[in-house]
Design a protein around this motif. Structure first.
Motif, PDB file in Angstrom:
ATOM      1  N   SER A 116      58.466  24.307  48.828  1.00  0.00           N
ATOM      2  CA  SER A 116      59.840  23.995  49.064  1.00  0.00           C
ATOM      3  C   SER A 116      60.918  24.283  47.905  1.00  0.00           C
ATOM      4  O   SER A 116      61.999  24.930  48.338  1.00  0.00           O
ATOM      5  CB  SER A 116      60.075  22.436  49.168  1.00  0.00           C
ATOM      6  N   LEU A 117      60.613  23.868  46.737  1.00  0.00           N
ATOM      7  CA  LEU A 117      61.636  24.379  45.937  1.00  0.00           C
ATOM      8  C   LEU A 117      61.475  25.815  45.357  1.00  0.00           C
ATOM      9  O   LEU A 117      62.637  26.621  45.383  1.00  0.00           O
ATOM     10  CB  LEU A 117      60.892  23.679  44.378  1.00  0.00           C
ATOM     11  N   LEU A 121      61.304  28.079  47.891  1.00  0.00           N
ATOM     12  CA  LEU A 121      62.137  28.596  48.810  1.00  0.00           C
ATOM     13  C   LEU A 121      63.645  28.374  48.931  1.00  0.00           C
ATOM     14  O   LEU A 121      64.272  28.765  49.983  1.00  0.00           O
ATOM     15  CB  LEU A 121      61.244  28.160  50.114  1.00  0.00           C
ATOM     16  N   THR A 122      64.195  27.765  47.838  1.00  0.00           N
ATOM     17  CA  THR A 122      65.494  27.398  47.785  1.00  0.00           C
ATOM     18  C   THR A 122      66.493  28.556  47.334  1.00  0.00           C
ATOM     19  O   THR A 122      67.422  28.692  47.654  1.00  0.00           O
ATOM     20  CB  THR A 122      65.734  26.255  46.872  1.00  0.00           C
ATOM     21  N   CYS A 123      65.770  29.429  46.517  1.00  0.00           N
ATOM     22  CA  CYS A 123      66.679  30.691  46.354  1.00  0.00           C
ATOM     23  C   CYS A 123      65.624  31.914  45.885  1.00  0.00           C
ATOM     24  O   CYS A 123      64.606  31.693  45.599  1.00  0.00           O
ATOM     25  CB  CYS A 123      67.505  30.451  45.155  1.00  0.00           C
ATOM     26  N   ARG A 124      66.064  32.857  45.896  1.00  0.00           N
ATOM     27  CA  ARG A 124      65.202  34.267  45.546  1.00  0.00           C
ATOM     28  C   ARG A 124      64.739  34.088  44.181  1.00  0.00           C
ATOM     29  O   ARG A 124      63.716  34.625  43.856  1.00  0.00           O
ATOM     30  CB  ARG A 124      66.211  35.398  45.873  1.00  0.00           C
ATOM     31  N   ASN A 164      62.070  31.712  44.183  1.00  0.00           N
ATOM     32  CA  ASN A 164      61.082  32.533  45.054  1.00  0.00           C
ATOM     33  C   ASN A 164      60.194  33.379  44.177  1.00  0.00           C
ATOM     34  O   ASN A 164      58.742  33.445  44.086  1.00  0.00           O
ATOM     35  CB  ASN A 164      61.708  33.196  46.201  1.00  0.00           C
ATOM     36  N   ASP A 186      55.812  20.281  47.826  1.00  0.00           N
ATOM     37  CA  ASP A 186      56.971  20.408  47.041  1.00  0.00           C
ATOM     38  C   ASP A 186      57.280  21.503  46.387  1.00  0.00           C
ATOM     39  O   ASP A 186      58.439  21.833  46.182  1.00  0.00           O
ATOM     40  CB  ASP A 186      56.864  18.895  46.314  1.00  0.00           C
ATOM     41  N   THR A 197      58.947  22.457  36.864  1.00  0.00           N
ATOM     42  CA  THR A 197      58.031  22.370  37.867  1.00  0.00           C
ATOM     43  C   THR A 197      56.337  22.116  37.471  1.00  0.00           C
ATOM     44  O   THR A 197      55.790  21.765  38.372  1.00  0.00           O
ATOM     45  CB  THR A 197      57.763  24.059  38.315  1.00  0.00           C
TER      46      THR A 197
END
Length: 69
Positions: free
Chosen positions: A24-25, A27-30, A33, A21, A13
């Motif tokens: 967006s990454l 928000l891909t999984c908990r 997150n 960006d 990251t």
């Protein structure tokens, strides 16, 4: 990706330039997150001339502000 150590995720990251960006990454999984959203919410971009010593001095005096720079 859930099995990767957080240090490796942090290394990846750190290479992402855009805040959108990174969001967006996140928000891909908990798990991402939980780990990344605090960084996204605390992100501040500072732009100043290299010669702006007063900005550097201010960040040194207020370490809380420079934590995300």
């Amino acid at each position: 990706i859930l099995l990767l150590p957080l240090e490796l995720i942090d290394s990846v990251t750190d290479l992402i330039d855009g805040c959108s960006d990174l969001l967006s990454l996140a928000l891909t999984c908990r798990s991402l997150n939980k780990h990344l959203i605090p960084s996204v919410l605390n992100y501040h971009e500072i732009r100043a001339p290299f010669e702006a010593q007063s900005l550097g001095n201010h960040l040194v005096e207020n370490a809380r502000l420079s934590g995300q720079v």
